[in-house]
Design a protein around this motif. Structure first.
Motif, PDB file in Angstrom:
ATOM      1  N   ALA A  34     -11.318  -4.349  -3.886  1.00 51.90           N
ATOM      2  CA  ALA A  34     -11.233  -5.258  -2.742  1.00 51.90           C
ATOM      3  C   ALA A  34      -9.785  -5.238  -2.262  1.00 51.90           C
ATOM      4  N   LEU A  35      -9.606  -5.458  -0.959  1.00 50.30           N
ATOM      5  CA  LEU A  35      -8.253  -5.476  -0.400  1.00 50.30           C
ATOM      6  C   LEU A  35      -7.897  -6.901  -0.002  1.00 50.30           C
ATOM      7  N   VAL A  36      -6.653  -7.293  -0.274  1.00 47.31           N
ATOM      8  CA  VAL A  36      -6.182  -8.607   0.166  1.00 47.31           C
ATOM      9  C   VAL A  36      -4.848  -8.410   0.873  1.00 47.31           C
ATOM     10  N   GLY A  37      -4.838  -8.676   2.163  1.00 53.59           N
ATOM     11  CA  GLY A  37      -3.622  -8.528   2.950  1.00 53.59           C
ATOM     12  C   GLY A  37      -2.796  -9.799   2.915  1.00 53.59           C
ATOM     13  N   PRO A  44      -3.563  -7.071   8.955  1.00 54.11           N
ATOM     14  CA  PRO A  44      -4.109  -5.947   9.734  1.00 54.11           C
ATOM     15  C   PRO A  44      -4.009  -4.619   8.993  1.00 54.11           C
ATOM     16  N   LEU A  45      -2.975  -4.450   8.162  1.00 51.24           N
ATOM     17  CA  LEU A  45      -2.871  -3.203   7.390  1.00 51.24           C
ATOM     18  C   LEU A  45      -4.052  -3.072   6.433  1.00 51.24           C
ATOM     19  N   ALA A  46      -4.431  -4.177   5.788  1.00 52.97           N
ATOM     20  CA  ALA A  46      -5.585  -4.143   4.874  1.00 52.97           C
ATOM     21  C   ALA A  46      -6.850  -3.768   5.637  1.00 52.97           C
ATOM     22  N   MET A  47      -6.997  -4.306   6.847  1.00 55.49           N
ATOM     23  CA  MET A  47      -8.172  -3.966   7.672  1.00 55.49           C
ATOM     24  C   MET A  47      -8.190  -2.469   7.995  1.00 55.49           C
ATOM     25  N   ARG A  48      -7.013  -1.950   8.296  1.00 54.31           N
ATOM     26  CA  ARG A  48      -6.941  -0.523   8.657  1.00 54.31           C
ATOM     27  C   ARG A  48      -7.260   0.365   7.449  1.00 54.31           C
ATOM     28  N   ILE A  49      -6.732  -0.022   6.285  1.00 53.76           N
ATOM     29  CA  ILE A  49      -7.016   0.766   5.082  1.00 53.76           C
ATOM     30  C   ILE A  49      -8.523   0.719   4.798  1.00 53.76           C
ATOM     31  N   ALA A  50      -9.121  -0.464   4.961  1.00 56.06           N
ATOM     32  CA  ALA A  50     -10.568  -0.606   4.719  1.00 56.06           C
ATOM     33  C   ALA A  50     -11.367   0.289   5.657  1.00 56.06           C
ATOM     34  N   ALA A  51     -10.900   0.392   6.905  1.00 58.31           N
ATOM     35  CA  ALA A  51     -11.612   1.232   7.885  1.00 58.31           C
ATOM     36  C   ALA A  51     -11.571   2.701   7.453  1.00 58.31           C
ATOM     37  N   VAL A  52     -10.422   3.159   6.941  1.00 55.27           N
ATOM     38  CA  VAL A  52     -10.315   4.548   6.471  1.00 55.27           C
ATOM     39  C   VAL A  52     -11.203   4.744   5.242  1.00 55.27           C
ATOM     40  N   LEU A  53     -11.176   3.773   4.332  1.00 58.52           N
ATOM     41  CA  LEU A  53     -11.995   3.881   3.119  1.00 58.52           C
ATOM     42  C   LEU A  53     -13.478   3.976   3.471  1.00 58.52           C
ATOM     43  N   GLU A  54     -13.887   3.255   4.487  1.00 56.89           N
ATOM     44  CA  GLU A  54     -15.290   3.294   4.879  1.00 56.89           C
ATOM     45  C   GLU A  54     -15.655   4.696   5.380  1.00 56.89           C
ATOM     46  N   GLU A  55     -14.696   5.302   6.097  1.00 51.99           N
ATOM     47  CA  GLU A  55     -14.915   6.653   6.620  1.00 51.99           C
ATOM     48  C   GLU A  55     -15.012   7.681   5.498  1.00 51.99           C
ATOM     49  N   ILE A  56     -14.071   7.608   4.556  1.00 50.57           N
ATOM     50  CA  ILE A  56     -14.006   8.673   3.544  1.00 50.57           C
ATOM     51  C   ILE A  56     -14.912   8.421   2.350  1.00 50.57           C
ATOM     52  N   GLU A  57     -15.178   7.145   2.040  1.00 49.22           N
ATOM     53  CA  GLU A  57     -15.975   6.849   0.839  1.00 49.22           C
ATOM     54  C   GLU A  57     -17.352   6.274   1.172  1.00 49.22           C
ATOM     55  N   ARG A  58     -17.594   5.994   2.441  1.00 52.15           N
ATOM     56  CA  ARG A  58     -18.862   5.401   2.865  1.00 52.15           C
ATOM     57  C   ARG A  58     -19.140   4.072   2.159  1.00 52.15           C
TER      58      ARG A  58
END
Lengths: 183, 318
Positions: A34-37, A44-58
């Motif tokens: 889990a990410l906590v910003g 917003p950085l945590a949100m951006r990292i989560a968006a990339v993780l969703e792309e690469i790890e589904r």
């Protein structure tokens, strides 16, 4: 007051993509992550990292926001008490790997406060730290697990991070030389 | 840590909370905003943060109180302060110790914040002159009750999303009410329009109120003034008012000034019903109204802790 850009919007995007890959690699996937910003710009950085993780790890990784104001060690030292903003951790952190996210790692005092705040919500299996910039000058035994860029600075400089979600405009990271007081 | 944009702004350093008359709209807004976060803390499994560790708060209550005293005590403890309760009964006050000497004694014992309830208007102002820390007025005579007004503002803002432009009716024993007076400061400063409704014997001359709040509406016709109201706030009617000859009978007061379902129905559909407590049900408010969906009386009590936390926190800057 001089200002020098050290990261532009593309650099920031690449750093975030790399951090996301490293988080997935280090934790063998992101099932328990889990990410906590940390407010404000860690959020917003945590949100951006989560968006990339969703792309690469589904996997859609839960994201929370932490305001550490009530855990600071400088209340009553650094001027009027700042406004306390909302903390929102809408998931159970017990047993998870929680990655704290902030924009700049400096003295380590913010992270110390964040660790105290986070453990009031439960007992994560482990806590890791991701930062966009590590500028050195630690005052506590704290280090980051994932770093976008190491930037040597002097204490009379400060790092200004601008993220469009918070600041509007174009993303960028700058070194600002303070002519009056140090940040 | 990067420096947040707001860090450069010099904000007002507050030492005491005696009434709301010296609060700007911006400061009230900041306190209400911080109280939202404090409410989140109170909703956690561990309802405590370390913010005021090592600070000592003394609750000095020279007059009875349940909710305000417990609310301040819980607020202090949720911020990890040491909270000591002092009641006049059983203290040296009974041996004739003066207020000033009591304050000096508490100072010598290491108190950082004094929270004071007193039956004499102005008593916390006197205490503030002799105390080196902060004084919070928890109700003084018929003068002021600023933390009640702040929690009322908070409750209205949470429920209706704003305060500016609202029509707020305050009804009851205005003349003897510190709650009414502090709410007048609070609601007018935040841009609401306030109507005071009371029998003439319980409000005094109109000119007195108009001198400070020229835009105020003053009336004795509750049925008329609740029309389209966004908030109806009623006040406790003290039985002593009858004995003092200010009212002919309770029954007559109730007929003209009680908050009934019929009167609430004349107000806006979203109208909130408020009461600072303790209630005389069947006198100033009907039991069915007090427990209706429009009643926020329990919210007021619950929100009091969060708002007082926000104030205690604010007094602990620099």
């Amino acid at each position: 007051m001089g200002e020098k850009q050290i990261l532009d919007a593309d650099d920031i995007r690449r750093a975030i993509t790399r951090i996301a890959h490293e988080i997935a690699e280090r934790n063998a996937g992101v099932r328990d992550v889990a990410l906590v910003g940390i407010r404000r710009r860690g959020a917003p950085l945590a949100m951006r990292i989560a968006a990339v993780l969703e792309e690469i790890e589904r996997v859609r990784v839960p994201v929370g926001v932490l305001d550490i104001t009530l855990y600071r060690d400088d209340l009553g030292i650094r001027g009027p008490a700042p406004v306390v903003h909302a903390t929102d951790i809408p998931f159970d952190i017990n047993g998870r790997t929680v990655v704290l996210v902030d924009d700049v790692l400096y003295t380590g005092r913010t992270i110390r406060a964040a660790l105290d705040a986070l453990t009031d919500f439960g007992r994560p299996a482990r806590i890791q730290l991701a930062v966009l910039i590590d500028r050195g000058h630690r005052e506590l035994p704290i280090r980051a697990d994932f770093v976008g860029k190491n930037v040597p600075t002097s204490r009379d400089e400060r790092i200004a991070t601008r993220l469009h979600e918070v600041d509007g405009g174009v993303d960028g990271v700058f070194i600002v030389r303070n002519t009056e007081t140090s940040g | 840590m990067s420096v947040p944009a707001e860090a450069g702004k010099r904000r007002h350093r507050r030492r005491h909370v005696l009434d709301l008359d010296d609060f700007s709209p911006e400061e009230i807004e900041e306190i209400l905003e911080t109280a939202v976060s404090m409410k989140e803390v109170l909703g956690r499994a561990i309802k405590q943060v370390p913010t005021l560790r090592g600070k000592t708060i003394v609750n000095m209550f020279f007059e009875e109180s349940t909710r305000t005293r417990i609310s301040f005590e819980l607020a202090g403890k949720a911020l990890s302060a040491n909270v000591v309760n002092f009641t006049a009964r059983g203290s040296s006050v009974e041996k004739g110790e003066s207020l000033i000497d009591t304050v000096r004694t508490l100072q010598a014992l290491g108190a950082d914040i004094l929270i004071m309830r007193h039956s004499e208007s102005g008593a916390p102002y006197l205490a503030a002159q002799y105390f080196r820390g902060s004084v919070i007025n928890a109700g003084d005579g018929r003068h002021a009750h600023p933390t009640q007004a702040l929690l009322d503002l908070f409750t209205v803002r949470q429920r209706l999303g704003r305060i500016e432009g609202l029509k707020v009716v305050i009804v009851g024993d205005i003349l003897h009410s510190r709650v009414a007076r502090s709410n007048l400061w609070g609601f007018t400063r935040m841009g609401a329009s306030v109507i005071l409704c009371a029998p003439q014997t319980l409000i005094g001359p109109e000119s007195f109120w108009k001198a400070t709040w020229p835009d105020l509406t003053i009336t004795s016709n509750l049925d008329e003034c609740v029309k389209d109201a966004d908030v109806i706030m009623t006040l406790r009617l003290q039985k002593e008012r009858m004995e003092a000859g200010l009212l002919p009978s309770l029954r007559e007061y109730t007929r003209f000034f009680a908050i009934t379902a019929e009167r609430v129905a004349r107000a806006a559909p979203h109208c909130l019903v408020m009461h600072p407590g303790p209630m005389n049900e069947g006198v100033e408010i009907m039991p069915d109204v007090a427990t209706s969906a429009q009643s926020v009386i329990e919210d007021q009590v619950a929100n009091g802790v969060a708002v007082r936390m926000a104030l205690l926190y604010r007094l602990s800057g620099e």
